[in-house]
Design a protein around this motif. Structure first.
Motif, PDB file in Angstrom:
ATOM      1  N   THR A   1       0.832  -1.200   0.000  1.00  9.67           N
ATOM      2  CA  THR A   1       0.000   0.000   0.000  1.00  9.67           C
ATOM      3  C   THR A   1       0.869   1.253   0.000  1.00  9.67           C
ATOM      4  OG1 THR A   1      -1.807  -1.130   1.141  1.00  9.67           O
ATOM      5  CG2 THR A   1      -1.777   1.267   1.273  1.00  9.67           C
ATOM      6  N   GLU A   2       1.912   1.234   0.813  1.00 10.72           N
ATOM      7  CA  GLU A   2       2.819   2.372   0.876  1.00 10.72           C
ATOM      8  C   GLU A   2       3.556   2.580  -0.449  1.00 10.72           C
ATOM      9  OE1 GLU A   2       3.364   4.682   3.489  1.00 10.72           O
ATOM     10  OE2 GLU A   2       1.483   3.750   4.049  1.00 10.72           O
ATOM     11  N   LEU A   3       3.902   1.489  -1.102  1.00  7.04           N
ATOM     12  CA  LEU A   3       4.633   1.582  -2.366  1.00  7.04           C
ATOM     13  C   LEU A   3       3.777   2.143  -3.499  1.00  7.04           C
ATOM     14  CD1 LEU A   3       6.586  -1.767  -2.390  1.00  7.04           C
ATOM     15  CD2 LEU A   3       7.572   0.523  -2.505  1.00  7.04           C
ATOM     16  N   GLY A   4       2.525   1.768  -3.538  1.00  8.19           N
ATOM     17  CA  GLY A   4       1.684   2.112  -4.686  1.00  8.19           C
ATOM     18  C   GLY A   4       1.804   1.035  -5.744  1.00  8.19           C
ATOM     19  N   ASP A   5       1.399   1.342  -6.952  1.00  4.46           N
ATOM     20  CA  ASP A   5       1.356   0.348  -8.024  1.00  4.46           C
ATOM     21  C   ASP A   5       2.739  -0.182  -8.353  1.00  4.46           C
ATOM     22  OD1 ASP A   5      -1.385   0.677  -8.214  1.00  4.46           O
ATOM     23  OD2 ASP A   5      -1.232   2.183  -9.801  1.00  4.46           O
ATOM     24  N   VAL A   6       2.938  -1.483  -8.147  1.00  9.92           N
ATOM     25  CA  VAL A   6       4.214  -2.132  -8.428  1.00  9.92           C
ATOM     26  C   VAL A   6       4.323  -2.385  -9.925  1.00  9.92           C
ATOM     27  CG1 VAL A   6       5.609  -4.202  -8.033  1.00  9.92           C
ATOM     28  CG2 VAL A   6       4.376  -3.132  -6.126  1.00  9.92           C
ATOM     29  N   VAL A   7       5.448  -1.966 -10.514  1.00 11.95           N
ATOM     30  CA  VAL A   7       5.652  -2.102 -11.958  1.00 11.95           C
ATOM     31  C   VAL A   7       6.805  -3.033 -12.310  1.00 11.95           C
ATOM     32  CG1 VAL A   7       4.618   0.138 -12.487  1.00 11.95           C
ATOM     33  CG2 VAL A   7       7.080  -0.006 -12.043  1.00 11.95           C
ATOM     34  N   TYR A   8       7.624  -3.412 -11.331  1.00  8.36           N
ATOM     35  CA  TYR A   8       8.778  -4.280 -11.596  1.00  8.36           C
ATOM     36  C   TYR A   8       9.196  -4.963 -10.310  1.00  8.36           C
ATOM     37  CZ  TYR A   8      13.570  -5.711 -12.648  1.00  8.36           C
ATOM     38  OH  TYR A   8      14.718  -6.438 -12.813  1.00  8.36           O
ATOM     39  N   VAL A   9       9.553  -6.249 -10.417  1.00  8.56           N
ATOM     40  CA  VAL A   9      10.049  -6.999  -9.271  1.00  8.56           C
ATOM     41  C   VAL A   9      11.326  -7.724  -9.694  1.00  8.56           C
ATOM     42  CG1 VAL A   9       9.552  -8.836  -7.598  1.00  8.56           C
ATOM     43  CG2 VAL A   9       7.709  -7.331  -8.360  1.00  8.56           C
ATOM     44  N   GLU A  10      12.388  -7.534  -8.932  1.00  6.52           N
ATOM     45  CA  GLU A  10      13.648  -8.248  -9.156  1.00  6.52           C
ATOM     46  C   GLU A  10      13.779  -9.292  -8.060  1.00  6.52           C
ATOM     47  OE1 GLU A  10      18.133  -7.114  -8.209  1.00  6.52           O
ATOM     48  OE2 GLU A  10      17.323  -5.956  -9.899  1.00  6.52           O
ATOM     49  N   LEU A  11      13.916 -10.558  -8.453  1.00  8.68           N
ATOM     50  CA  LEU A  11      13.970 -11.663  -7.510  1.00  8.68           C
ATOM     51  C   LEU A  11      15.342 -12.319  -7.543  1.00  8.68           C
ATOM     52  CD1 LEU A  11      10.485 -13.169  -8.364  1.00  8.68           C
ATOM     53  CD2 LEU A  11      11.079 -11.763  -6.390  1.00  8.68           C
TER      54      LEU A  11
ATOM     55  N   VAL B   1      11.266 -19.218  -7.061  1.00  5.17           N
ATOM     56  CA  VAL B   1      10.865 -17.812  -7.128  1.00  5.17           C
ATOM     57  C   VAL B   1       9.566 -17.738  -7.920  1.00  5.17           C
ATOM     58  CG1 VAL B   1      13.186 -16.855  -6.895  1.00  5.17           C
ATOM     59  CG2 VAL B   1      12.275 -17.318  -9.163  1.00  5.17           C
ATOM     60  N   ASN B   2       8.812 -16.699  -7.680  1.00  4.61           N
ATOM     61  CA  ASN B   2       7.520 -16.531  -8.335  1.00  4.61           C
ATOM     62  C   ASN B   2       7.726 -15.867  -9.703  1.00  4.61           C
ATOM     63  OD1 ASN B   2       4.888 -16.070  -9.079  1.00  4.61           O
ATOM     64  ND2 ASN B   2       4.288 -15.084  -7.153  1.00  4.61           N
ATOM     65  N   GLU B   3       7.944 -16.688 -10.712  1.00  6.22           N
ATOM     66  CA  GLU B   3       8.196 -16.203 -12.071  1.00  6.22           C
ATOM     67  C   GLU B   3       7.026 -15.379 -12.611  1.00  6.22           C
ATOM     68  OE1 GLU B   3      11.028 -16.391 -13.592  1.00  6.22           O
ATOM     69  OE2 GLU B   3      12.067 -17.929 -12.427  1.00  6.22           O
ATOM     70  N   ALA B   4       5.823 -15.607 -12.104  1.00  8.28           N
ATOM     71  CA  ALA B   4       4.643 -14.872 -12.578  1.00  8.28           C
ATOM     72  C   ALA B   4       4.793 -13.368 -12.348  1.00  8.28           C
ATOM     73  CB  ALA B   4       3.377 -15.382 -11.894  1.00  8.28           C
ATOM     74  N   LEU B   5       5.603 -12.986 -11.366  1.00  9.71           N
ATOM     75  CA  LEU B   5       5.777 -11.561 -11.072  1.00  9.71           C
ATOM     76  C   LEU B   5       6.551 -10.829 -12.163  1.00  9.71           C
ATOM     77  CD1 LEU B   5       6.477 -11.610  -7.228  1.00  9.71           C
ATOM     78  CD2 LEU B   5       4.303 -11.255  -8.423  1.00  9.71           C
ATOM     79  N   THR B   6       7.274 -11.560 -12.990  1.00  7.49           N
ATOM     80  CA  THR B   6       7.986 -10.948 -14.113  1.00  7.49           C
ATOM     81  C   THR B   6       6.992 -10.332 -15.085  1.00  7.49           C
ATOM     82  OG1 THR B   6       9.736 -12.573 -13.896  1.00  7.49           O
ATOM     83  CG2 THR B   6       9.634 -11.375 -15.971  1.00  7.49           C
ATOM     84  N   GLU B   7       5.941 -11.070 -15.382  1.00 11.59           N
ATOM     85  CA  GLU B   7       4.907 -10.599 -16.309  1.00 11.59           C
ATOM     86  C   GLU B   7       3.800  -9.814 -15.620  1.00 11.59           C
ATOM     87  OE1 GLU B   7       5.000 -10.899 -19.671  1.00 11.59           O
ATOM     88  OE2 GLU B   7       6.996 -11.762 -19.380  1.00 11.59           O
ATOM     89  N   GLU B   8       3.541 -10.130 -14.357  1.00  9.46           N
ATOM     90  CA  GLU B   8       2.451  -9.495 -13.618  1.00  9.46           C
ATOM     91  C   GLU B   8       2.929  -8.989 -12.255  1.00  9.46           C
ATOM     92  OE1 GLU B   8      -1.517 -11.525 -13.945  1.00  9.46           O
ATOM     93  OE2 GLU B   8      -0.207 -13.189 -14.548  1.00  9.46           O
ATOM     94  N   PRO B   9       3.798  -7.976 -12.229  1.00  5.15           N
ATOM     95  CA  PRO B   9       4.299  -7.486 -10.938  1.00  5.15           C
ATOM     96  C   PRO B   9       3.194  -6.923 -10.042  1.00  5.15           C
ATOM     97  CG  PRO B   9       4.947  -6.008 -12.722  1.00  5.15           C
ATOM     98  CD  PRO B   9       4.344  -7.222 -13.353  1.00  5.15           C
ATOM     99  N   GLY B  10       2.077  -6.521 -10.634  1.00  4.06           N
ATOM    100  CA  GLY B  10       0.956  -5.991  -9.865  1.00  4.06           C
ATOM    101  C   GLY B  10       0.321  -6.988  -8.925  1.00  4.06           C
ATOM    102  N   LYS B  11       0.662  -8.285  -9.071  1.00  3.90           N
ATOM    103  CA  LYS B  11       0.152  -9.282  -8.114  1.00  3.90           C
ATOM    104  C   LYS B  11       0.626  -8.973  -6.699  1.00  3.90           C
ATOM    105  CE  LYS B  11      -0.664 -13.292 -10.981  1.00  3.90           C
ATOM    106  NZ  LYS B  11      -1.188 -14.594 -10.604  1.00  3.90           N
ATOM    107  N   VAL B  12       1.749  -8.280  -6.587  1.00  9.98           N
ATOM    108  CA  VAL B  12       2.237  -7.875  -5.273  1.00  9.98           C
ATOM    109  C   VAL B  12       1.203  -6.956  -4.612  1.00  9.98           C
ATOM    110  CG1 VAL B  12       4.027  -6.555  -4.068  1.00  9.98           C
ATOM    111  CG2 VAL B  12       4.664  -8.168  -5.866  1.00  9.98           C
ATOM    112  N   ASN B  13       0.520  -6.144  -5.416  1.00 11.07           N
ATOM    113  CA  ASN B  13      -0.520  -5.253  -4.896  1.00 11.07           C
ATOM    114  C   ASN B  13      -1.837  -5.978  -4.671  1.00 11.07           C
ATOM    115  OD1 ASN B  13       0.957  -3.162  -7.139  1.00 11.07           O
ATOM    116  ND2 ASN B  13       0.827  -2.479  -5.032  1.00 11.07           N
ATOM    117  N   THR B  14      -2.252  -6.770  -5.642  1.00  7.98           N
ATOM    118  CA  THR B  14      -3.587  -7.364  -5.586  1.00  7.98           C
ATOM    119  C   THR B  14      -3.661  -8.628  -4.747  1.00  7.98           C
ATOM    120  OG1 THR B  14      -3.213  -8.591  -7.637  1.00  7.98           O
ATOM    121  CG2 THR B  14      -4.237  -6.406  -7.826  1.00  7.98           C
TER     122      THR B  14
END
Length: 157
Positions: free
Chosen positions: A61-71, A107-120
């Protein structure tokens, strides 16, 4: 999660304290029973000798919309309290700290294509890595739901 953008203003001994929400303190659906939490706003769900790790709802919530995740890479070692990745949002780039030590087994490879899952889905589809614990007793030093909620409330004031 230590927000580099705010580092000069909010650094404390235990890491960065996230600023209060603009609207003030909010009631938590943010912490989940059965998970353990670090002061830096990461969570760990322990299942046997493996822990699934992600960031809390408060942090996303503090971050806002996540657009990239490096794992981290599978097979790499992570150390409790040290950086394992980066989350970038429309507001900030943030280091993410491992709440526990061990070997990254997934690692959650899905976050590469859908980093917004961190928010939702911060506690489900937005998980970041799974770690085989080298020292399961580290989990005892993490906070439970009630302690984490209190920590977030104190951080917000």
């Amino acid at each position: 999660m230590a927000l580099r953008l705010f580092a000069s203003q909010f650094v404390g001994r235990s890491g960065i304290q996230l600023p209060a929400l603009a609207t003030g303190w909010r009631s938590f659906a943010t912490a989940v029973d059965g998970l353990k939490y670090a002061k830096s706003h990461e969570w760990a769900k322990v299942d046997g000798d493996t822990a699934t790790v992600g960031i809390s709802d408060f942090a996303q919530t503090e971050l806002g919309d996540v657009v990239y995740v490096e794992l981290p890479e599978v097979g790499s070692e992570v150390t409790g309290g040290e950086t394992f990745g980066v989350v970038e949002s429309v507001k900030a780039a943030s280091d993410v700290y491992s709440p526990i030590s061990g070997e990254v087994v997934s690692v959650n490879e899905a976050l590469t294509e859908e980093p917004g899952k961190v928010n939702t889905e911060p506690f489900e589809g937005g998980w970041m890595m799974k770690v085989k614990l080298t020292d399961p007793s580290q989990v005892d030093s993490l906070m439970d739901k009630a302690a984490y909620e209190k920590h977030c409330e104190e951080s917000a004031h």
